[in-house]
Each structure stands twice: as C-alpha cells, then as structure tokens.
Design an enzyme around this catalytic site. Structure first.
Site: not given
Ligand code: ATR
Length: 303
Positions: A82, A118
């Site tokens: 990420k 997210d």
C-alpha cells in the site's frame, strides 16, 4: 463465448473480451477480495474477472507498471504494497497522498491512478448506523496503517480524535500528520499504558475504534488492554477486525449495552468503492457481503 442460461456471463466464462481486475499482495492467499468481487461481477453479469496475484515486495514497481502493458483495468493492493506503490503511479488522489497509502489502482487508458478507499469504507457503515462525527470525541486504538486511514477520515469529518497506541511515538507521528493535513489540532495522543487518561477519554467519547490486530483470529481470546469499566451504553464500538465476527472487545461492549460493528462492512464498502471506480457501475452490496460471510464461515469450519 460462455454464457449462463440467463444470458449473464459466469465468472468462469473467460473470453477475449474479459476485462481483468485483481489484488496484489504477499501473501495473497487469504484475501477475501477475489470472492467478494467475483460475486459482484456474477451478480451484475458483466464480462470481468478478478484474480489474486502474489507479488513480492521488491517487484511492486514492475508489477504495477505491467497493468498499463497488459491492459488490466485495476487492482487492489494489500500488505505489503500500500505504501511502496506510490512512486510508481502517474497520479495519486489527495486523500491517498495525505494517508500515504493506496489500496486501489485504476488503469485509466494507460494512466495509473492511485486511490485510497479505506476511508470511505470505514465511514459508510458508520453513516448508515446513524453515528454523528462532527464535533464528537472518538478514541482510536492503534497507530498503524489502518489507523492512518481512519484518523485522516475522522479529522475530515470534524471529529476530535484521541489516538492511543502501545508505542506512543508512533501515535505522536500520526497525530502530527493528521493535524497537518486537517489544518487544526484535531488529534491528540498518549500511550496505551496511560489507563487513567484512556478511561477519561472513553467516558467522554461517543465512538471507540479498534484498528489494532489484538483479538484477530487465531488469537480470538485476546482483548486490547483498555479499562473495560470505561465502556458505556452511549459508546459505539467499532472493531475493524472481521475474523472472528465478534471479537472479545465487541462482546464486552455488548454486555454494557453499547452498540457495536465489526469490520465486514468496512471490507465490503472499500471494495464497493473500488468496484465503482473500475467499472463505473453501482456495486451489488448484498452479494458482496454474502460472499464475504460465506468465505469467513467456510474458513472457520476448516480451522
Ligand atoms: P495495520 O496496517 O493493520 O494497522 P500495523 O501497521 O502493523 O497493521 O499496525 C498494527 C497496530 O496494532 C499498531 O498500532 C500496533 O501497535 P504498535 O504500534 O505499538 O506496534 C498494534 N498492536 C499490535 N499488536 C498489539 C498488542 N499485542 N498490543 C497492543 N497493540 C498492538
């Protein structure tokens, strides 16, 4: 071309027109995203397929650039990619830039654009539960990758954030980053061992979020070391863990009459946001949630 009787494409009906989506992780074997996204693809009957790719950390650069060469429409990124992926993208949204992490990449006609879904994944179920964040106090346990998305998102929503972490220096760094991005002193922090301050913060809070891995399978019997007597019925307790579906923290919260939420919805909503970016279509949330729950149950049965 293989089609089902109802004219929809089956997930196994790969043809020359099939568009590829996927997830890059290392390890990737336990990811629920293939099951969740292929369920969405099947429910809509669209010619896509979502595949797992085991990509070693040192290979993330060439792997992500290959999307443009192979015409892969998009991928999700999970541990450990990420943060590492950022330098290899053509564009990164301001939100992903602030968080310092990308979980969704879209190949937009050869340009690779990085998003972080997210935050919206975390927020959507809270909004659906009617939780108010503006001007409210929120206690966030943890200061890792998940906490980063959560804290930035809460700051944008106008909440006052108390970051509590085993390693206080990590919480301090996150508080500084959040306050810098928010342009106000939205976050303060202390160590998990400061139980007096934590009990006080919990008493004044309306939301408690666990972003740590404490209580996650196979360590279901563990519970974050917080003063449990400070849990109260006015607190909404949100544990980002989805396996087990009810952590010890959520059970303790239920016992005092607090409202609770596990991480299944966050997983579904971050995936749904990615699906929308890649396909431009409204994701079938129910089919996605059912696929996640089915796979969690199957995984638990085989343990
Ligand atoms: P993620 O990306 O899932 O957030 P991470 O970046 O490794 O994963 O962060 C894990 C978080 O859980 C951290 O806040 C970690 O605390 P430290 O910063 O002190 O390491 C927290 N955590 C993990 N195990 C813990 C434990 N046994 N007790 C308390 N906190 C724990």
């Amino acid at each position: 071309m293989y089609r089902q009787n109802d004219g929809k494409y089956s997930t196994l009906s790969i043809s020359g027109r099939t568009k590829i989506l996927g997830v890059f992780g290392y390890p990737v074997e336990h990811s629920l995203s293939p099951a969740m996204h292929n369920a969405a693809i099947a429910a809509l009957g669209i010619p896509f397929a979502y595949l797992p790719f085991s990509v070693r950390p040192e290979d993330i650069g060439p792997a992500i650039r290959s999307l443009a060469i192979l015409g892969i429409i998009g991928v999700n990124l999970t541990i450990p990619h990420k943060e590492r992926v950022l330098p290899f993208l053509d564009e990164v949204t301001p939100e992903a830039q602030a968080v310092g992490a990308v979980n969704t990449v879209h190949n937009d006609g050869g340009r690779l654009i990085g998003y972080n879904t997210d935050g919206v994944g975390f927020l959507a179920p809270l909004k659906a539960s009617g939780v108010t964040l503006y001007d409210r106090q929120v206690v966030v346990l943890g200061a890792g990758g998940a906490a980063r998305s959560v804290a930035h998102c809460l700051a944008r929503e106008g909440a006052w954030i108390v970051l509590v972490n085993r390693t206080p220096e990590r919480a301090a760094r996150l508080a500084e980053a959040v306050n810098g991005a928010a342009g106000r002193a939205a976050a303060r922090c202390f160590g998990l061992d400061d139980t007096g301050a934590l009990a006080d913060a919990m008493a004044k809070a309306e939301l408690l979020v666990n972003t740590t891995s404490v209580g996650m399978s196979p360590h279901d019997e563990e519970i974050p070391p917080i003063p449990l007597h400070a849990l109260h019925p006015g607190l909404f307790v949100y544990d980002l863990i989805y396996n087990p579906v009810k952590t010890k923290l959520l059970l303790a919260a239920e016992q005092v009459g607090a409202r609770t939420l596990n991480g299944v919805q966050m997983l579904v909503r971050q995936g749904a946001a990615a699906f929308r970016i890649w396909t431009g279509m409204e994701p079938p949330l129910d089919a996605m949630e059912q696929a996640v729950n089915r796979h969690l149950e199957a995984a638990n049965r085989s343990e």
